[in-house]
Design an enzyme around this catalytic site. Structure first.
Site, mmCIF file in Angstrom:
data_model
loop_
_atom_site.group_PDB
_atom_site.id
_atom_site.type_symbol
_atom_site.label_atom_id
_atom_site.label_comp_id
_atom_site.label_asym_id
_atom_site.label_seq_id
_atom_site.Cartn_x
_atom_site.Cartn_y
_atom_site.Cartn_z
ATOM 1 N N ASP A 1 3.230 -4.395 -5.948
ATOM 2 C CA ASP A 1 3.798 -5.653 -5.468
ATOM 3 C C ASP A 1 5.325 -5.617 -5.549
ATOM 4 O OD1 ASP A 1 1.347 -6.744 -4.900
ATOM 5 O OD2 ASP A 1 1.243 -8.004 -6.683
ATOM 6 N N GLU B 1 0.823 -1.212 0.000
ATOM 7 C CA GLU B 1 0.000 0.000 0.000
ATOM 8 C C GLU B 1 0.855 1.260 0.000
ATOM 9 O OE1 GLU B 1 -3.093 -0.184 -0.553
ATOM 10 O OE2 GLU B 1 -3.184 -2.360 -0.378
#
Length: 412
Positions: free
Chosen positions: A352, A271
């Protein structure tokens, strides 16, 4: 036409420059190897769950489209707007706000049984924890928030039309873009507390680690909050909310109970990647350009005489034509969903990669993906057609394969 072309070019250029198209998915062979390593029972259970959800989800899309077309391409919608404004003498404000909200409400009510059916499936598989009472309360809250935002947007839109009948498309496009920008700032701060209660995370080594991680990443956050998501769902998640001084890390209480500290850190690092790469700003920019282009396109397409005759209206600028505009927006949304999904998947893949580089822990990242798939009952390798149309994130096997590729690269 020139304005629409210019907005279209700007949108394409922004997408080409800001979306990481150079990140292709992991090789299919690596994905299949990851799939074989997942527990067979877990994979079958998740696929049964998704199969149970799929008919209602696609039926809701189909019925919603049919209702939108029935209201927008026949006089039914315009008559509904008239009926809503009749108690107020047919005043344009009443037609614009009450009529517009009535059209949206009818479309929502028609698809409400599918939403209830979805909740029953979530409950049967143990993913929903809030019961029918909690579900109904959340639904009413959602309607209330949507009604407030919708009323402001409708009043502003038709006020602009009355003040600038020849140039409303230009002012409307600017207003739509501005609204998208405002909502990106306002929604996290004002709307999130309507659905969840947030409390500061108690002082702990994990909290200190998350704050240090954000500082090391150059993404200072105001606080780490815990959302009481468990009263609604068993799903686990975390996200970074807000912009600038309002930015905070939000962690589901479920995640703290289900995951290890290393796995929580992996999720938060992902995040933080969104914040570091300004993905919210990118989404806001492309959303604003898309909204502006949509208003101009509505002006051009909605002014086509055959469509106006089908809708039973004289002009796309009158409140009675709102159902026609809504039908066009619905069709456009379905057509452009695959493009939005593809952009989202590439952005999520970049986040990611950021998480892996920031933590340097591919083992924890893979473990977290396994846990997310197991707890959230996500199909680790969904059907290709469904994935291409609507998947906003890389599949579980893609993410595991990416973690293993990173481990090989750094020798771990």
């Amino acid at each position: 036409m020139l304005t629409l072309a210019g907005l279209g070019v700007a949108l394409v250029v922004a997408a080409l420059v800001l979306v990481p198209w150079q990140r292709p998915p992991a090789p299919r062979a690596d994905q299949l190897a990851a799939l074989r390593d997942l527990p067979t029972g877990q994979v079958e259970h998740a696929r049964q769950f998704r199969s149970a959800l799929r008919p209602g989800g696609w039926a809701a899309l189909g019925v919603g489209l049919l209702v939108a077309l029935a209201l927008g391409l026949t006089p039914l919608g315009s008559r509904l707007v008239e009926l809503a404004g009749r108690p107020f003498g047919g005043h344009w404000i009443a037609q614009a706000i009450l009529g517009g909200l009535a059209v949206v409400l009818v479309a929502d009510l028609v698809t409400l049984p599918f939403a209830a059916w979805r909740h029953s499936v979530l409950t049967r598989y143990g993913l929903a924890t809030n019961g029918w009472g909690g579900w109904a309360v959340d639904l009413l809250k959602s309607y209330a928030v949507s009604a407030v935002i919708g009323a402001v947007a409708l009043l502003g839109f038709y006020t602009v039309i009355r003040l600038a009948p020849r140039w409303w498309w230009a002012f409307g496009a600017a207003g739509a873009a501005t609204l998208v920008v405002l909502l990106s700032f306002v929604l996290p701060v004002l709307v999130e507390p309507v659905f969840n209660r947030f409390s500061p995370m108690e002082p702990s080594p994990l909290r200190s680690q998350l704050m240090e991680l954000a500082e090391r990443d150059g993404v200072p956050v105001r606080d780490v909050l815990v959302a009481d998501a468990s009263r609604r769902t068993r799903a686990v998640n975390a996200y970074v909310s807000g912009l600038g001084p309002t930015r905070r890390v939000v962690v589901y209480d479920n995640l703290l109970r289900e995951a290890t500290p290393a796995e929580v850190t992996a999720v938060v690092a992902h995040e933080l990647g969104h914040a570091r790469d300004r993905d919210v700003s990118v989404g806001t920019l492309t959303g604003a350009l898309g909204a502006a282009a949509a208003v101009v396109a509505l002006y051009l397409i909605g002014s086509w005489p055959p469509l106006l005759r089908l809708a039973g209206v004289d002009s796309a600028a009158e409140p009675r034509a709102f159902p026609l505009l809504l039908a066009l927006v619905t069709v456009a949304g379905l057509v452009f969903t695959p493009v939005q999904s593809l952009m989202s998947r590439r952005i999520e893949a970049r986040a990611d990669a950021h998480a892996l580089a920031l933590t340097g822990d591919p083992v924890a990242f893979e473990s977290m993906q396994r846990r997310l798939s197991a707890v959230n009952l996500s199909d680790p390798d969904p059907p290709r057609w469904e994935y291409l149309y609507s998947a906003s994130h890389p599949s579980t096997v893609e993410r595991i394969a990416a973690a293993r590729a990173y481990a090989r690269k750094v020798g771990r």
